[in-house]
Design an enzyme around this catalytic site. Structure first.
Site, PDB file in Angstrom:
ATOM      1  N   ARG A 163      10.100 -46.393  23.718  1.00 33.83           N
ATOM      2  CA  ARG A 163      10.427 -46.165  22.300  1.00 33.83           C
ATOM      3  C   ARG A 163      11.003 -47.444  21.694  1.00 33.83           C
ATOM      4  O   ARG A 163      12.123 -47.839  22.004  1.00 33.83           O
ATOM      5  CB  ARG A 163      11.421 -45.014  22.152  1.00 33.83           C
ATOM      6  CG  ARG A 163      11.826 -44.782  20.695  1.00 33.83           C
ATOM      7  CD  ARG A 163      12.457 -43.420  20.441  1.00 33.83           C
ATOM      8  NE  ARG A 163      13.768 -43.238  21.021  1.00 33.83           N
ATOM      9  CZ  ARG A 163      14.559 -42.182  20.797  1.00 33.83           C
ATOM     10  NH1 ARG A 163      14.126 -41.217  19.981  1.00 33.83           N
ATOM     11  NH2 ARG A 163      15.727 -42.074  21.382  1.00 33.83           N
ATOM     12  N   ASP A 445      23.789 -39.438  21.982  1.00 31.17           N
ATOM     13  CA  ASP A 445      23.258 -40.726  21.564  1.00 31.17           C
ATOM     14  C   ASP A 445      23.521 -40.894  20.075  1.00 31.17           C
ATOM     15  O   ASP A 445      24.293 -40.139  19.483  1.00 31.17           O
ATOM     16  CB  ASP A 445      21.784 -40.881  21.940  1.00 31.17           C
ATOM     17  CG  ASP A 445      20.852 -39.976  21.129  1.00 31.17           C
ATOM     18  OD1 ASP A 445      21.325 -39.271  20.211  1.00 31.17           O
ATOM     19  OD2 ASP A 445      19.646 -39.976  21.423  1.00 31.17           O
TER      20      ASP A 445
END
Length: 527
Positions: A163, A445
């Site tokens: 990603r 996160d």
């Protein structure tokens, strides 16, 4: 050290001997070509985001696009999914840190999403070292020893997906013709340049996850970047495969169109649930009638989340594309038996629902939960690698369903405090270079930190931002709780000197008059 840099390019950060391997003249020339080709359109698309946000602040509501109705009605499918991406029942995610890469690839998961974005603190060292780590992992030379313990890849490992950062993030340390590079093109370009041929030789390919998209035009930009990158390296078109995270409310109205734009390079869609909730709060932040309950109450069974989840499965399978479920942030505990069982039960419940809904797989955040999640998908899929053939013609989702924002209550003092505590704790770790942090038996996160601060900002302003005991959430209330929760976080993170700064940042972002689009934008300036 000094390295050869293409004309018009500048690097304003240290380049070690090890970094020079990744930042070769040829690799830098490659990413500079990508930048020059696509930077103008990137700027235009980011300006369109701002204009649309202003219209939504003024009361506009998203809807399915009239001018792309033919795409939604069309009888088209994405290109064939390669063998390496046919079976993705459980995917594990984590930052591009060396030990994490080994543990994730050895976890027993079908795939591993290695993350330069939300679970990675984007310092120059983390971004470039992450490229080195992946380069070594692909070539099976990532093994190392530390504290008397050895880490090495197993013979069988998870399929790798990467990603890169989203379109909104820059790589501020690299300038091309005086302009900052796109962080996404920097991450994608370096990885692709160094590893595409090696991955193909090993029976896989350059596979990606694409974050934070807000329109099919942004998907088109990625697709054009893929076409150019493959042409420049002489790699067949369609070799790149990318899964798009549907993690903004506006992208939910363009799922068909996003798949269509990437149809030669598509590996499906993923329900990026935490960022999706953040996006809903952000897009309706000025609506005094909008309000969501405590974060813990906003689950995948909430009306707007349920509509989004089912629409994603229906859309993907209609187009022959994988439908990937989102993250279960629960993590096991080595010391708390009850917390451990709650984590296992939560994972089972989440993955059972996803598998029965038709999803082909889902995410976990910890290797210890791979087997638990896998068992739930196997119960539904059996020996099949996926359930692409399962059409959800029974699902009918209207715009009103995607905008049915419930539950609105309860909002509790504990919910406010938890947001503050998690936000400060996460930001303190992020500022210290760690973007993936276990807090209160959840793996947090940047997305969950975004929910924490945006929810409080909106509660202060919403007419419905009232605690279950009748008190209105106010800036003064939040400031008082920030001071109290900072003491708790300081105690929990003994020795970490970033807590006070994190608390000040969190308080400012939660109570200031204007809303910061992404907390990572101003914070990244400190790296």
């Amino acid at each position: 050290m000094s390295i050869a840099i293409p004309a018009g390019m500048q690097i304003s950060a240290p380049v070690t001997t090890e970094f020079a391997q990744i930042l070769s003249f040829e690799a830098l020339s490659f990413i500079a070509q990508l930048h020059r080709a696509f930077a103008p359109r990137r700027r235009e698309l980011l300006a369109l985001r701002v204009a649309r946000a202003e219209r939504m602040d003024a009361g506009e509501r998203p809807d399915f696009l009239a001018d792309t109705a033919s795409v939604r009605a069309g009888d088209w499918r994405v290109a064939a999914i390669p063998a390496a991406l046919q079976c993705r029942r459980v995917e594990i995610t984590g930052p591009v840190e060396r030990k994490m890469i080994i543990n994730a690839m050895n976890s027993g998961a079908d795939a591993y999403m290695s993350d330069f974005e939300d679970s990675n603190s984007p310092s120059w060292a983390n971004q470039v070292q992450g490229q080195i780590n992946l380069y070594d992992a692909i070539r099976r030379q990532v093994d190392f020893e530390t504290n008397g313990k050895s880490y090495a890849l197993n013979d069988k490992t998870a399929t790798l997906l990467v990603r890169p950062r989203g379109w909104h993030l820059d790589e501020k340390h690299v300038l091309v013709d005086g302009e900052r590079m796109s962080g996404g093109l920097f991450d994608f370009g370096l990885f692709f340049f160094h590893n595409a041929r090696e991955l193909l030789a090993r029976g896989a390919g350059p596979y990606f996850y694409l974050p934070k998209m807000e329109s099919h035009l942004e998907a088109r930009l990625w697709n054009d970047a893929f076409v150019m990158a493959q042409d420049l390296l002489g790699i067949p078109q369609g070799t790149i495969k990318a899964t798009v995270l549907i993690e903004t409310i506006v992208a939910a109205f363009e799922m068909d169109e996003i798949l269509y734009e990437l149809r030669e390079h598509s590996a499906g869609l993923n329900a990026g649930r935490w960022d999706y909730i953040f996006s809903c709060i952000k897009k309706f932040k000025n609506d005094k009638d909008f309000c969501l309950a405590d974060r813990s109450q906003v689950t995948m069974t909430a009306p707007f989340m349920r509509a989004y989840a089912l629409l994603l499965v229906k859309t993907c399978h209609k187009r022959g594309a994988p439908a990937m479920g989102g993250m279960s942030a629960l993590i096991p505990s080595k010391t708390d038996v009850e917390a451990n069982e709650r984590a296992f039960a939560g994972i089972r419940n989440d993955k059972t629902r996803d598998a029965n809904d038709g999803y082909d797989g889902g995410w976990v955040a910890h290797p210890g939960l791979v087997d638990v999640a896998m068992a739930e998908f196997v119960k539904v899929l059996g020996d099949k690698p996926n359930q692409f053939e399962r059409q959800r013609d029974d699902v009918q989702v209207a715009a009103a369903d995607l905008l049915d924002f419930k539950p609105e209550a309860p909002i509790t003092e504990q919910g406010v405090r938890n947001n503050i505590n998690v936000g400060i704790h996460y930001l303190a770790a992020w500022l210290a270079g760690n973007g993936c942090v276990p807090i209160h038996n959840l793996m947090e996160d940047a997305a969950t930190a975004e929910i924490s601060r945006s929810q409080i900002w909106q509660w202060i302003r919403s007419d419905k931002g009232v605690l279950d005991d009748g008190r209105k959430v106010t800036a003064d209330m939040v400031r008082g709780m920030v001071a109290e929760e900072t003491v708790k976080v300081t105690d929990a993170l003994k020795g970490l000197d970033t807590v006070a700064k994190a608390a000040a940042i969190f308080e400012d972002m939660s109570t200031r008059d204007d809303f910061i689009e992404f907390l990572t934008l101003p914070l990244s300036e400190g790296f």
